[in-house]
Design a protein around this motif. Sequence first.
Motif, short mmCIF file in Angstrom:
data_model
loop_
_atom_site.label_atom_id
_atom_site.label_comp_id
_atom_site.label_asym_id
_atom_site.label_seq_id
_atom_site.Cartn_x
_atom_site.Cartn_y
_atom_site.Cartn_z
N TYR A 80 0.82 -1.21 0.00
CA TYR A 80 0.00 0.00 0.00
C TYR A 80 0.86 1.26 0.00
O TYR A 80 0.49 2.27 -0.59
N LYS A 81 2.02 1.20 0.66
CA LYS A 81 2.92 2.35 0.62
C LYS A 81 3.46 2.57 -0.78
O LYS A 81 3.53 3.70 -1.26
N ILE A 82 3.82 1.48 -1.45
CA ILE A 82 4.27 1.60 -2.84
C ILE A 82 3.15 2.18 -3.70
O ILE A 82 3.38 3.04 -4.57
N GLY A 83 1.92 1.74 -3.46
CA GLY A 83 0.78 2.24 -4.23
C GLY A 83 0.56 3.72 -4.05
O GLY A 83 0.37 4.45 -5.04
N ILE A 84 0.58 4.21 -2.81
CA ILE A 84 0.33 5.64 -2.58
C ILE A 84 1.49 6.48 -3.12
O ILE A 84 1.27 7.58 -3.64
N LEU A 85 2.72 5.96 -3.02
CA LEU A 85 3.86 6.70 -3.57
C LEU A 85 3.78 6.77 -5.09
O LEU A 85 4.08 7.81 -5.69
N LEU A 86 3.38 5.66 -5.72
CA LEU A 86 3.19 5.67 -7.18
C LEU A 86 2.10 6.66 -7.57
O LEU A 86 2.24 7.41 -8.54
N HIS A 87 1.00 6.63 -6.81
CA HIS A 87 -0.13 7.51 -7.15
C HIS A 87 0.25 8.98 -7.02
O HIS A 87 0.05 9.77 -7.95
N LEU A 88 0.79 9.35 -5.86
CA LEU A 88 1.15 10.75 -5.65
C LEU A 88 2.29 11.19 -6.57
O LEU A 88 2.25 12.29 -7.14
N GLY A 89 3.28 10.32 -6.73
CA GLY A 89 4.42 10.66 -7.57
C GLY A 89 4.09 10.73 -9.04
O GLY A 89 4.82 11.36 -9.82
N GLY A 90 2.98 10.13 -9.45
CA GLY A 90 2.56 10.19 -10.84
C GLY A 90 1.54 11.26 -11.12
O GLY A 90 1.68 12.05 -12.05
N VAL A 91 0.50 11.34 -10.28
CA VAL A 91 -0.62 12.21 -10.60
C VAL A 91 -0.29 13.69 -10.39
O VAL A 91 -0.79 14.56 -11.13
N LEU A 92 0.54 14.02 -9.41
CA LEU A 92 0.83 15.44 -9.15
C LEU A 92 1.66 16.06 -10.28
O LEU A 92 1.26 17.10 -10.83
N PRO A 93 2.79 15.46 -10.68
CA PRO A 93 3.50 16.02 -11.84
C PRO A 93 2.68 15.96 -13.13
O PRO A 93 2.75 16.87 -13.95
N SER A 94 1.91 14.90 -13.29
CA SER A 94 1.09 14.76 -14.49
C SER A 94 0.07 15.89 -14.59
O SER A 94 -0.12 16.49 -15.65
N GLY A 95 -0.60 16.19 -13.47
CA GLY A 95 -1.58 17.28 -13.47
C GLY A 95 -0.94 18.62 -13.75
O GLY A 95 -1.52 19.46 -14.46
N LEU A 96 0.25 18.84 -13.23
CA LEU A 96 0.95 20.10 -13.45
C LEU A 96 1.32 20.26 -14.92
O LEU A 96 1.10 21.32 -15.53
N LEU A 97 1.86 19.22 -15.53
CA LEU A 97 2.26 19.27 -16.94
C LEU A 97 1.06 19.32 -17.87
O LEU A 97 1.15 19.89 -18.97
N ALA A 98 -0.08 18.76 -17.44
CA ALA A 98 -1.28 18.77 -18.28
C ALA A 98 -1.78 20.19 -18.52
O ALA A 98 -2.34 20.48 -19.58
N VAL A 99 -1.59 21.07 -17.55
CA VAL A 99 -2.01 22.46 -17.72
C VAL A 99 -1.27 23.09 -18.91
O VAL A 99 -1.86 23.85 -19.69
N LEU A 100 0.00 22.74 -19.08
CA LEU A 100 0.77 23.25 -20.22
C LEU A 100 0.24 22.71 -21.54
O LEU A 100 0.26 23.41 -22.55
N GLN A 101 -0.25 21.46 -21.52
CA GLN A 101 -0.79 20.86 -22.74
C GLN A 101 -2.02 21.58 -23.24
O GLN A 101 -2.30 21.62 -24.44
N PHE A 102 -2.80 22.15 -22.32
CA PHE A 102 -4.04 22.83 -22.70
C PHE A 102 -3.87 24.34 -22.85
O PHE A 102 -4.87 25.06 -22.92
N THR A 103 -2.63 24.81 -22.92
CA THR A 103 -2.36 26.23 -23.14
C THR A 103 -2.00 26.43 -24.61
O THR A 103 -0.94 25.99 -25.05
N PRO A 104 -2.87 27.07 -25.40
CA PRO A 104 -2.65 27.17 -26.85
C PRO A 104 -1.32 27.80 -27.25
O PRO A 104 -0.70 27.36 -28.22
N ALA A 105 -0.87 28.80 -26.52
CA ALA A 105 0.38 29.47 -26.88
C ALA A 105 1.55 28.50 -26.86
O ALA A 105 2.44 28.55 -27.72
#
Length: 346
Positions: A80-105
Amino acid sequence: MSNPTSPPRNTIGAKVRGPFGFKKTYNFVLWFIFAGALLGFVLARFMYLNFNQFCPPSRISNGNNAAPGECYYYTNFNQYKIGILLHLGGVLPSGLLAVLQFTPAIRQRFVLFHRINGYAVLLLFLLSTVGALMIARHAFGGGLDVQALVGTLAIMCTVSFVLSYINVKRLQIEQHRAWMLRGWFYAGSIITSRFIFILAALIVSKLGGYYTARSCAQLAYIHKTAAETLAHYPACEVFFNGSNLDAQATVKATMTGGSASEVGAVLGMSFGMGLWVSLALHAIGIEIYLHLTPREAERLRNVSYQRQLEAGMQNPGSAGLVVDRFGDCEPWVSQAKKESDAASSK
């Protein structure tokens, strides 16, 4: 009569949205609301990449991290520790970078970055999904409603991103846009759910009469000592004397003057319901948006037509996963073909 010296309409709006690459004010407003909410949510939780911030050694949630008692599973069971680390370590950077993907400029001026960043976003999100599936059994109480929701959300997001990827490889840009928007709106339901399930927890606390079961091991983790645990839950005596290590106790679900275990219980009871409602709202909302923007879809399909034609693909304009290839629909006709037919008919 308008004043000839007055500035044109939407001048202020154009100055604000222009640097971000938006041509229409309503698109900028929607981007500001939804991408801004995603950015704020991610940045507020970026500190959780430090596991001790998410599961503090004090064991008791301060209201800004895991629900009370949830870290019992993350600190005592490696999977479960591996699972939460995978989840947090993946979804937080992914969400941050996704904002750049939806910026037309960024998307228009830095095409190579958009492509590389897109691969990074998808890879990180898929890793976070694996982590979420690993912890679903005990996340926010781990009820069947939560487990079903995590599985459903994983399927909806993953399928959307896979379809988006297939379409962009086939240069079907409008379908790439549609499925990428769907996938991220489904994923974004976790943000809206925060408002819903906390409100539900307050209502449940006000109404009273709601109870749930929690393991004595988890309750002992929350209350730290056997004496304090037994003072709240005498039924856990069989756990402490070793006769039943799987014993559970009935916990009142309330946030009103309740103990940490009772707060954790009401949050766990409300989480699954809140996320189901939120997912439904987001799924309906994105379909409404896509149906209200047919001009943008048509414009991008004509762009797809030109790119597929230049790439030598069969059926340019319909080389990807489009409805006129697989469903009951009239064949799509490009704007260039329409103009050619109109000119020849004169």
